[in-house]
Design a protein around this motif. Structure first.
Motif, PDB file in Angstrom:
ATOM      1  N   ARG A 105      19.784  62.176  36.395  1.00  0.00           N
ATOM      2  CA  ARG A 105      19.737  60.907  36.577  1.00  0.00           C
ATOM      3  C   ARG A 105      18.535  59.783  36.902  1.00  0.00           C
ATOM      4  O   ARG A 105      18.715  58.420  35.622  1.00  0.00           O
ATOM      5  N   ALA A 106      17.819  60.212  38.157  1.00  0.00           N
ATOM      6  CA  ALA A 106      16.857  60.113  37.949  1.00  0.00           C
ATOM      7  C   ALA A 106      15.686  59.956  37.242  1.00  0.00           C
ATOM      8  O   ALA A 106      14.625  58.725  37.697  1.00  0.00           O
ATOM      9  N   THR A 107      15.552  61.044  36.218  1.00  0.00           N
ATOM     10  CA  THR A 107      14.439  61.574  35.955  1.00  0.00           C
ATOM     11  C   THR A 107      14.400  59.109  34.723  1.00  0.00           C
ATOM     12  O   THR A 107      15.124  59.284  34.201  1.00  0.00           O
ATOM     13  N   ASP A 108      12.989  59.176  34.510  1.00  0.00           N
ATOM     14  CA  ASP A 108      12.570  57.923  33.760  1.00  0.00           C
ATOM     15  C   ASP A 108      12.490  58.666  32.732  1.00  0.00           C
ATOM     16  O   ASP A 108      10.939  59.049  32.770  1.00  0.00           O
ATOM     17  N   TRP A 109      12.785  59.234  31.578  1.00  0.00           N
ATOM     18  CA  TRP A 109      12.191  60.067  30.516  1.00  0.00           C
ATOM     19  C   TRP A 109      11.411  59.351  29.715  1.00  0.00           C
ATOM     20  O   TRP A 109      10.275  59.860  29.954  1.00  0.00           O
ATOM     21  N   MET A 110      11.467  58.202  29.624  1.00  0.00           N
ATOM     22  CA  MET A 110      10.569  57.396  28.336  1.00  0.00           C
ATOM     23  C   MET A 110       8.862  57.380  29.304  1.00  0.00           C
ATOM     24  O   MET A 110       8.140  56.584  28.724  1.00  0.00           O
ATOM     25  N   ALA A 111       9.350  57.669  30.730  1.00  0.00           N
ATOM     26  CA  ALA A 111       7.509  56.203  31.325  1.00  0.00           C
ATOM     27  C   ALA A 111       7.320  58.291  31.507  1.00  0.00           C
ATOM     28  O   ALA A 111       5.605  58.775  31.888  1.00  0.00           O
ATOM     29  N   LEU A 112       7.833  59.747  31.125  1.00  0.00           N
ATOM     30  CA  LEU A 112       6.737  60.514  31.796  1.00  0.00           C
ATOM     31  C   LEU A 112       5.571  61.050  30.549  1.00  0.00           C
ATOM     32  O   LEU A 112       5.483  60.568  29.561  1.00  0.00           O
ATOM     33  N   LYS A 113       4.685  61.644  30.844  1.00  0.00           N
ATOM     34  CA  LYS A 113       3.578  61.639  31.047  1.00  0.00           C
ATOM     35  C   LYS A 113       3.643  62.653  29.461  1.00  0.00           C
ATOM     36  O   LYS A 113       4.324  64.012  29.561  1.00  0.00           O
TER      37      LYS A 113
END
Length: 299
Positions: A211-219
């Motif tokens: 839930r805490a992972t910003d999936w759209m901002a991952l490199k």
């Protein structure tokens, strides 16, 4: 004559294991690049789900999944949990461990698996296999200690290598447990059950990280790593391993573990990380001797 086809099958098995060891090595090099970009539990939850979908498709195209294949589902939960522990600890270890040192820790797995094999299945190792495991283990330790005799005397091991070592203990336990718990299910179906159970364990365990992972901002490198780990280092390696085990004795299959550090060095060079210190190559040389002993035919 029947000898020629069997020889060809043997060669195919060796080629499959060469590919297997190279693909596994990639997970160390790419894993070290993404380990600090995403929580290990979140990464591996996604990896298990994607790998489970691929293996599930293989089941549908192959033997199919029958109701009786999922009797005693606790077996899949146990195996999936153990394999999840291995992968999570691997990526926690790769946060600080050098990929070559981590790959050297991985080469200790056959020796530990031999111990668990004797405890669970009473499997006995031949004298030459035992010698090969000792030589390979010494080579691995030389690499793990970074070819530093003072570090050996102080027993100075990096924290990442220690974390990953305990993951390798879980991996070593997993191998004989598969044989102990399998009740005749096809290998691809058994793996599918393990992956689904492991995915559920990781989703529950890593729910906060997911839930805490910003999936759209991952490199982009993270998504490249996830796809590689799911397709190449999970689904493809499973197929190659199953192909090889039908054509080679188990000792020869196990031998290719010792090629992983060499492949990791090549992966590191290809990714622009440079060569490891020259003295480390002596430890790599010992693992090659162990590989030769395990591949050499018995007389």
């Amino acid at each position: 004559m029947a000898a020629t086809p069997s020889l060809r099958d043997s060669h195919k098995g060796h080629l499959a294991m060469l590919a297997f060891s190279a693909l596994v090595a990639g997970s160390f090099s790419l894993g070290s690049l993404v380990a600090n970009e995403i929580a290990p539990a979140a990464l591996n939850a996604l990896r298990f789900v994607l790998a489970g979908m691929l293996i599930g498709a293989a089941c549908a195209l192959g033997p199919g999944v029958k109701r009786r294949d999922f009797t005693a589902p606790w077996r899949y939960l146990l195996l999936g949990s153990i394999f999840a522990v291995y992968f999570v600890l691997m990526f926690y270890g790769l946060k600080t461990a050098d990929p070559v040192q981590a790959a050297a820790v991985f080469t200790l797995t056959p020796a530990m698996s031999g111990v668990f094999g004797w405890l669970l299945l009473r499997q006995v190792t031949t004298a030459r296999m035992a010698l090969a495991l000792v030589i390979g283990g010494l080579g691995a330790l030389w690499v793990i200690f970074r070819a530093d005799m003072e570090a050996v005397l102080r027993f100075e091991i990096g924290p990442g290598e220690v974390i990953y070592f305990w993951g390798c203990v879980a991996h070593a336990l997993y191998t004989p447990l598969v044989r102990r718990l399998n009740r005749g299910e096809p290998a691809v179906v058994f793996t599918f059950g393990m992956l689904i159970a492991g995915a559920l364990v990781l989703i529950v365990f890593g729910w906060r990280d997911l839930r805490a992972t910003d999936w759209m901002a991952l490199k982009p490198i993270v998504w490249i790593g996830v796809l590689y780990l799911s397709v190449c280092a999970s689904a493809m390696t499973f197929v190659l391993l199953q192909f090889a085990t039908l054509r080679l004795p188990s000792a020869k299959v196990m031998a290719y573990t010792y090629l992983v550090p060499i492949w990791v060095i090549l992966w590191e060079i290809a990714l622009g990380q440079g060569w490891p210190p020259g003295m480390i190559l002596w430890g790599i040389g010992l693992t090659i001797v162990a590989l030769w002993l395990l591949l050499k035919d018995e007389h």
